[in-house]
Write a protein that holds these residues in place. Structure first.
Motif, PDB file in Angstrom:
ATOM      1  N   ARG A 225       1.193 -11.052  -4.195  1.00  0.00           N
ATOM      2  CA  ARG A 225       0.708 -11.432  -5.630  1.00  0.00           C
ATOM      3  C   ARG A 225       0.667 -10.149  -5.867  1.00  0.00           C
ATOM      4  O   ARG A 225       0.134  -9.173  -5.481  1.00  0.00           O
ATOM      5  CB  ARG A 225      -0.435 -12.091  -5.430  1.00  0.00           C
ATOM      6  N   LEU A 226       1.206  -9.653  -7.800  1.00  0.00           N
ATOM      7  CA  LEU A 226       0.807  -9.004  -8.282  1.00  0.00           C
ATOM      8  C   LEU A 226       0.343  -8.804  -9.563  1.00  0.00           C
ATOM      9  O   LEU A 226       0.415 -10.064  -9.898  1.00  0.00           O
ATOM     10  CB  LEU A 226       2.173  -7.947  -8.152  1.00  0.00           C
ATOM     11  N   SER A 227       0.124  -7.727  -9.907  1.00  0.00           N
ATOM     12  CA  SER A 227      -0.205  -8.051 -11.675  1.00  0.00           C
ATOM     13  C   SER A 227       0.636  -8.594 -12.182  1.00  0.00           C
ATOM     14  O   SER A 227       1.968  -7.974 -12.504  1.00  0.00           O
ATOM     15  CB  SER A 227      -0.824  -6.891 -12.043  1.00  0.00           C
ATOM     16  N   PRO A 228       0.959  -9.655 -12.763  1.00  0.00           N
ATOM     17  CA  PRO A 228       1.215 -10.316 -13.791  1.00  0.00           C
ATOM     18  C   PRO A 228       2.039  -9.609 -15.222  1.00  0.00           C
ATOM     19  O   PRO A 228       2.870  -9.683 -15.746  1.00  0.00           O
ATOM     20  CB  PRO A 228       0.765 -11.757 -14.275  1.00  0.00           C
ATOM     21  N   LEU A 229       1.117  -8.152 -15.518  1.00  0.00           N
ATOM     22  CA  LEU A 229       1.756  -7.416 -16.366  1.00  0.00           C
ATOM     23  C   LEU A 229       2.528  -6.545 -16.470  1.00  0.00           C
ATOM     24  O   LEU A 229       3.399  -5.599 -16.730  1.00  0.00           O
ATOM     25  CB  LEU A 229       0.506  -7.147 -17.209  1.00  0.00           C
ATOM     26  N   ASP A 230       2.797  -6.490 -14.791  1.00  0.00           N
ATOM     27  CA  ASP A 230       4.045  -5.775 -14.148  1.00  0.00           C
ATOM     28  C   ASP A 230       5.638  -6.049 -14.334  1.00  0.00           C
ATOM     29  O   ASP A 230       6.079  -6.904 -14.513  1.00  0.00           O
ATOM     30  CB  ASP A 230       3.796  -5.802 -12.675  1.00  0.00           C
ATOM     31  N   PRO A 231       6.218  -4.962 -15.296  1.00  0.00           N
ATOM     32  CA  PRO A 231       6.909  -5.973 -16.108  1.00  0.00           C
ATOM     33  C   PRO A 231       8.486  -5.861 -15.364  1.00  0.00           C
ATOM     34  O   PRO A 231       9.594  -6.320 -15.902  1.00  0.00           O
ATOM     35  CB  PRO A 231       7.425  -4.656 -17.348  1.00  0.00           C
ATOM     36  N   SER A 232       8.047  -4.851 -14.327  1.00  0.00           N
ATOM     37  CA  SER A 232       8.915  -5.340 -13.232  1.00  0.00           C
ATOM     38  C   SER A 232       9.448  -6.824 -12.455  1.00  0.00           C
ATOM     39  O   SER A 232      10.363  -6.649 -11.816  1.00  0.00           O
ATOM     40  CB  SER A 232       9.213  -3.909 -12.343  1.00  0.00           C
ATOM     41  N   LEU A 233       8.176  -7.656 -12.429  1.00  0.00           N
ATOM     42  CA  LEU A 233       8.085  -8.710 -11.881  1.00  0.00           C
ATOM     43  C   LEU A 233       9.457  -9.893 -13.587  1.00  0.00           C
ATOM     44  O   LEU A 233       9.918 -10.784 -11.775  1.00  0.00           O
ATOM     45  CB  LEU A 233       7.254  -9.666 -11.765  1.00  0.00           C
ATOM     46  N   HIS A 234       9.835  -9.477 -13.997  1.00  0.00           N
ATOM     47  CA  HIS A 234      10.825 -10.109 -14.825  1.00  0.00           C
ATOM     48  C   HIS A 234      10.367 -11.683 -15.056  1.00  0.00           C
ATOM     49  O   HIS A 234      11.056 -12.684 -14.768  1.00  0.00           O
ATOM     50  CB  HIS A 234      12.174 -10.157 -14.368  1.00  0.00           C
ATOM     51  N   GLY A 235       9.098 -12.274 -15.261  1.00  0.00           N
ATOM     52  CA  GLY A 235       8.831 -12.665 -15.366  1.00  0.00           C
ATOM     53  C   GLY A 235       8.005 -13.721 -13.700  1.00  0.00           C
ATOM     54  O   GLY A 235       7.921 -15.469 -13.856  1.00  0.00           O
ATOM     55  N   ALA A 236       8.617 -13.357 -12.829  1.00  0.00           N
ATOM     56  CA  ALA A 236       8.398 -13.807 -11.477  1.00  0.00           C
ATOM     57  C   ALA A 236       6.898 -14.104 -10.962  1.00  0.00           C
ATOM     58  O   ALA A 236       6.155 -13.488 -11.564  1.00  0.00           O
ATOM     59  CB  ALA A 236       8.860 -13.216  -9.993  1.00  0.00           C
ATOM     60  N   ARG A 237       6.427 -14.195  -9.863  1.00  0.00           N
ATOM     61  CA  ARG A 237       4.728 -15.191  -9.743  1.00  0.00           C
ATOM     62  C   ARG A 237       4.787 -14.035  -8.855  1.00  0.00           C
ATOM     63  O   ARG A 237       3.622 -14.001  -8.587  1.00  0.00           O
ATOM     64  CB  ARG A 237       4.449 -16.370  -9.637  1.00  0.00           C
ATOM     65  N   SER A 238       5.639 -13.691  -8.008  1.00  0.00           N
ATOM     66  CA  SER A 238       5.179 -12.732  -6.729  1.00  0.00           C
ATOM     67  C   SER A 238       6.022 -11.678  -6.596  1.00  0.00           C
ATOM     68  O   SER A 238       7.050 -11.782  -7.666  1.00  0.00           O
ATOM     69  CB  SER A 238       5.251 -13.437  -5.777  1.00  0.00           C
ATOM     70  N   GLY A 239       6.475 -10.666  -5.966  1.00  0.00           N
ATOM     71  CA  GLY A 239       6.649  -9.560  -5.982  1.00  0.00           C
ATOM     72  C   GLY A 239       7.118  -8.510  -4.892  1.00  0.00           C
ATOM     73  O   GLY A 239       6.418  -9.316  -3.774  1.00  0.00           O
ATOM     74  N   ALA A 240       6.741  -7.612  -4.274  1.00  0.00           N
ATOM     75  CA  ALA A 240       6.580  -7.551  -3.254  1.00  0.00           C
ATOM     76  C   ALA A 240       5.716  -5.798  -3.476  1.00  0.00           C
ATOM     77  O   ALA A 240       6.442  -5.023  -4.524  1.00  0.00           O
ATOM     78  CB  ALA A 240       8.525  -6.629  -2.258  1.00  0.00           C
ATOM     79  N   LYS A 241       5.514  -5.055  -2.074  1.00  0.00           N
ATOM     80  CA  LYS A 241       4.747  -4.003  -2.105  1.00  0.00           C
ATOM     81  C   LYS A 241       5.563  -3.192  -1.406  1.00  0.00           C
ATOM     82  O   LYS A 241       5.907  -2.952  -0.004  1.00  0.00           O
ATOM     83  CB  LYS A 241       3.094  -4.028  -1.826  1.00  0.00           C
ATOM     84  N   ALA A 242       5.190  -1.729  -0.889  1.00  0.00           N
ATOM     85  CA  ALA A 242       5.789  -0.972  -0.329  1.00  0.00           C
ATOM     86  C   ALA A 242       4.618   0.177   0.275  1.00  0.00           C
ATOM     87  O   ALA A 242       3.866   0.353  -0.576  1.00  0.00           O
ATOM     88  CB  ALA A 242       6.899  -0.007  -0.936  1.00  0.00           C
ATOM     89  N   GLY A 243       4.671   0.628   1.462  1.00  0.00           N
ATOM     90  CA  GLY A 243       3.836   1.573   1.948  1.00  0.00           C
ATOM     91  C   GLY A 243       4.675   2.518   2.583  1.00  0.00           C
ATOM     92  O   GLY A 243       5.736   2.766   3.402  1.00  0.00           O
ATOM     93  N   TYR A 244       4.385   3.956   2.773  1.00  0.00           N
ATOM     94  CA  TYR A 244       4.917   4.985   2.696  1.00  0.00           C
ATOM     95  C   TYR A 244       4.594   5.653   3.683  1.00  0.00           C
ATOM     96  O   TYR A 244       3.863   6.701   3.225  1.00  0.00           O
ATOM     97  CB  TYR A 244       5.842   6.051   1.525  1.00  0.00           C
ATOM     98  N   ASP A 245       4.907   5.731   4.339  1.00  0.00           N
ATOM     99  CA  ASP A 245       4.106   6.940   5.217  1.00  0.00           C
ATOM    100  C   ASP A 245       4.617   8.382   5.611  1.00  0.00           C
ATOM    101  O   ASP A 245       5.791   8.395   6.511  1.00  0.00           O
ATOM    102  CB  ASP A 245       4.184   6.183   6.905  1.00  0.00           C
TER     103      ASP A 245
END
Length: 513
Positions: free
Chosen positions: A414-434
């Motif tokens: 789940r991500l913020s519904p205001l994130d425009p990069s979701l393009h209307g999707a209900r879920s998305g992806a997260k990335a971690g950078y070590d």
């Protein structure tokens, strides 16, 4: 449940200590832009946009009212509010959460915010200096608002920051779409066919605004007292039973009507720098407006392409940092620093540094933060990197990161519904950078960051004695003989080559004993 209040005379409290006007007056020229000239409301937004300073309009609109904006649009001003350095604000907030709150109930005659009481037709939203904030907004918005409600289930106070879109003298639209305690309370009230009383504070100390963004399992009126580290004077509203800070600049009292989600609200420039769509929302009705005699009206900066200069992004960043400090305290032995880049809205990226004590600790912390906090890009670095410095972060990213080894991706979250990069999707992806060095390699000398020489080490009677005492870097040899030049050391080193001068794998010079 009801809140506990103590009684003191108003004379025993400093009712201006946490006043917005006092805070603004205490800002220096580096932080405050004062506009003495007459300014039309139509021009306010353009002056505030991308302005790194708070702006105090002394003569705005045809009424010549006072208006201040962008008050918490920088970490330095938030730091001033808490009286600590900019990098320590979140830690100071954590410390204050453990402080016992005290609410002091004042009478109407003692409360500065009720020096002027307007009801009926006199309680007119259109007489306030409310301006259009973004070109495509549906109407002027009151944006620097803190809403106060009482949860009927437990009597606890709930506070949040939700804008009001002007609809008329006594009506406004409210954004109540995002999941929140207030949304749950209102939906239950509407199902019962009942109104929900609410009071909006407009014009308050930055600490109060910080408090309104937090989500702690406590009474959120008492939370303000804890974060202020001082007693909170409160007073009962004149048209309902809600208690509000008595030292605020203004309170707009009213209710959400029982009809539910019935009226169009928006569009509006949202806190991630893009427009929010037109939504169907409840309607707020005004029952009273109370304020100080010399009330300073407040507006908040929210959207645009310089999120680091907006009130909302700076407030959101602090809230997210608080959450990350809490998580790190559970999974890391030595957390060092936490920062949510404000330019990304304060909620889309997170940086933190730790001092690793065992292999895999950085990766474990990365997973914990990704899972517990609603940001989608998380960076972890070693303590030699200043996470507040974009240049250092880019350097670490470019030199310590291998995508096939150090990138962690979580999908279907789940991500913020205001994130425009979701393009209307209900879920998305997260990335971690070590971006940390593996523990087993962290002590390798070739991974040490070059610095200007500081010439450490003890003095010796001769260069030969220094060389025979053990391997030394050239810098240490200069210190050993007190050289302030270095070229004479090169000349003398050359004379020792026939005596077996050697260098080890780290480039240090020595003579065999």
């Amino acid at each position: 449940m009801t809140i506990n209040t103590t009684t003191r005379s108003a004379a025993a409290l400093d009712l201006d200590r946490f006043r917005l006007r006092n805070f603004v007056e205490g800002l220096n020229a580096d932080e405050l832009d004062v506009r003495e000239e007459k300014v039309d409301l139509a021009d306010v937004a353009a002056i505030l946009q991308n302005n790194p300073k708070a702006v105090w309009f002394r003569n705005v609109g045809p009424e010549g009212q006072e208006l201040v904006g962008n008050v918490v649009g920088s970490r330095s001003r938030l730091a001033k509010a808490f009286g600590v350095p900019a990098g320590e604000v979140a830690l100071e907030m954590r410390r204050r959460l453990s402080l016992k709150p005290e609410l002091v109930k004042l009478s109407k005659d003692e409360a500065p915010v009720q020096q002027v009481v307007l009801t009926g037709a006199d309680a007119d939203l259109l007489k306030l200096p409310v301006h259009v904030q973004h070109a495509l907004d549906g109407a002027p918005y009151i944006s620097a608002t803190i809403d106060y409600t009482i949860d009927p289930k437990n009597g606890r106070y709930n506070c949040g920051m939700r804008r009001l879109m002007l609809r008329g003298p006594q009506e406004a639209g409210v954004d109540l779409i995002a999941p929140s305690d207030l949304r749950v309370m209102y939906m239950a009230s509407a199902e019962r066919g009942e109104r929900l009383n609410v009071a909006y504070v407009v014009g308050c100390h930055p600490i109060d605004m910080v408090s309104a963004t937090m989500k702690e399992p406590v009474d959120e009126l008492e939370l303000i007292s804890s974060l202020r580290a001082a007693p909170l004077p409160v007073v009962k509203c004149v048209t309902n039973d809600i208690m509000v800070p008595a030292d605020a600049e203004m309170v707009i009292e009213g209710y959400f009507d029982e009809r539910g989600y019935v009226e169009k609200e928006g569009p509006y420039g949202e806190y991630l720098g893009y427009y929010g769509v037109v939504k169907t929302n409840p309607v707020f009705h005004v029952t009273a407006i109370t304020h100080r005699k010399d009330a300073l009206f407040q507006t908040a900066t929210i959207s645009g392409n310089r999120m680091d200069y907006t009130d909302t992004s700076n407030l959101e960043a602090l809230r997210m940092e608080m959450n990350v400090w809490k998580i790190l305290g559970e999974v890391v032995r030595q957390p060092v620093a936490v920062y949510a880049p404000v330019a990304a809205g304060g909620s889309m990226s997170m940086r933190f540094s730790i001092r690793q004590t065992y292999p895999g600790e950085a990766r474990s912390a990365l997973y914990a933060v990704l899972g517990a906090v609603g940001v989608k890009n998380v960076f972890v670095v070693d303590p030699d990197i200043d996470i507040f410095d974009d240049s250092q972060m880019e350097w670490a990213f470019g030199t310590r990161f291998q995508a096939d080894r150090d990138l962690v991706i979580a999908t279907g979250v789940r991500l913020s519904p205001l994130d425009p990069s979701l393009h209307g999707a209900r879920s998305g992806a997260k990335a971690g950078y070590d971006l940390t060095w593996p523990v087993q390699h962290a002590q390798n000398w070739e991974l040490v960051t070059p610095q200007a020489p500081s010439y450490p080490g003890e003095r010796y009677p001769s260069l030969e004695a220094a060389l025979k005492a053990g391997p030394k870097h050239f810098e240490e040899l200069m210190a050993a003989v007190g050289s302030r030049d270095g070229r004479e050391v090169v000349r003398e080193l050359d004379t020792f080559r026939s005596s077996g001068l050697e260098r080890d794998e780290r480039g240090r010079y020595y003579l065999p004993k």
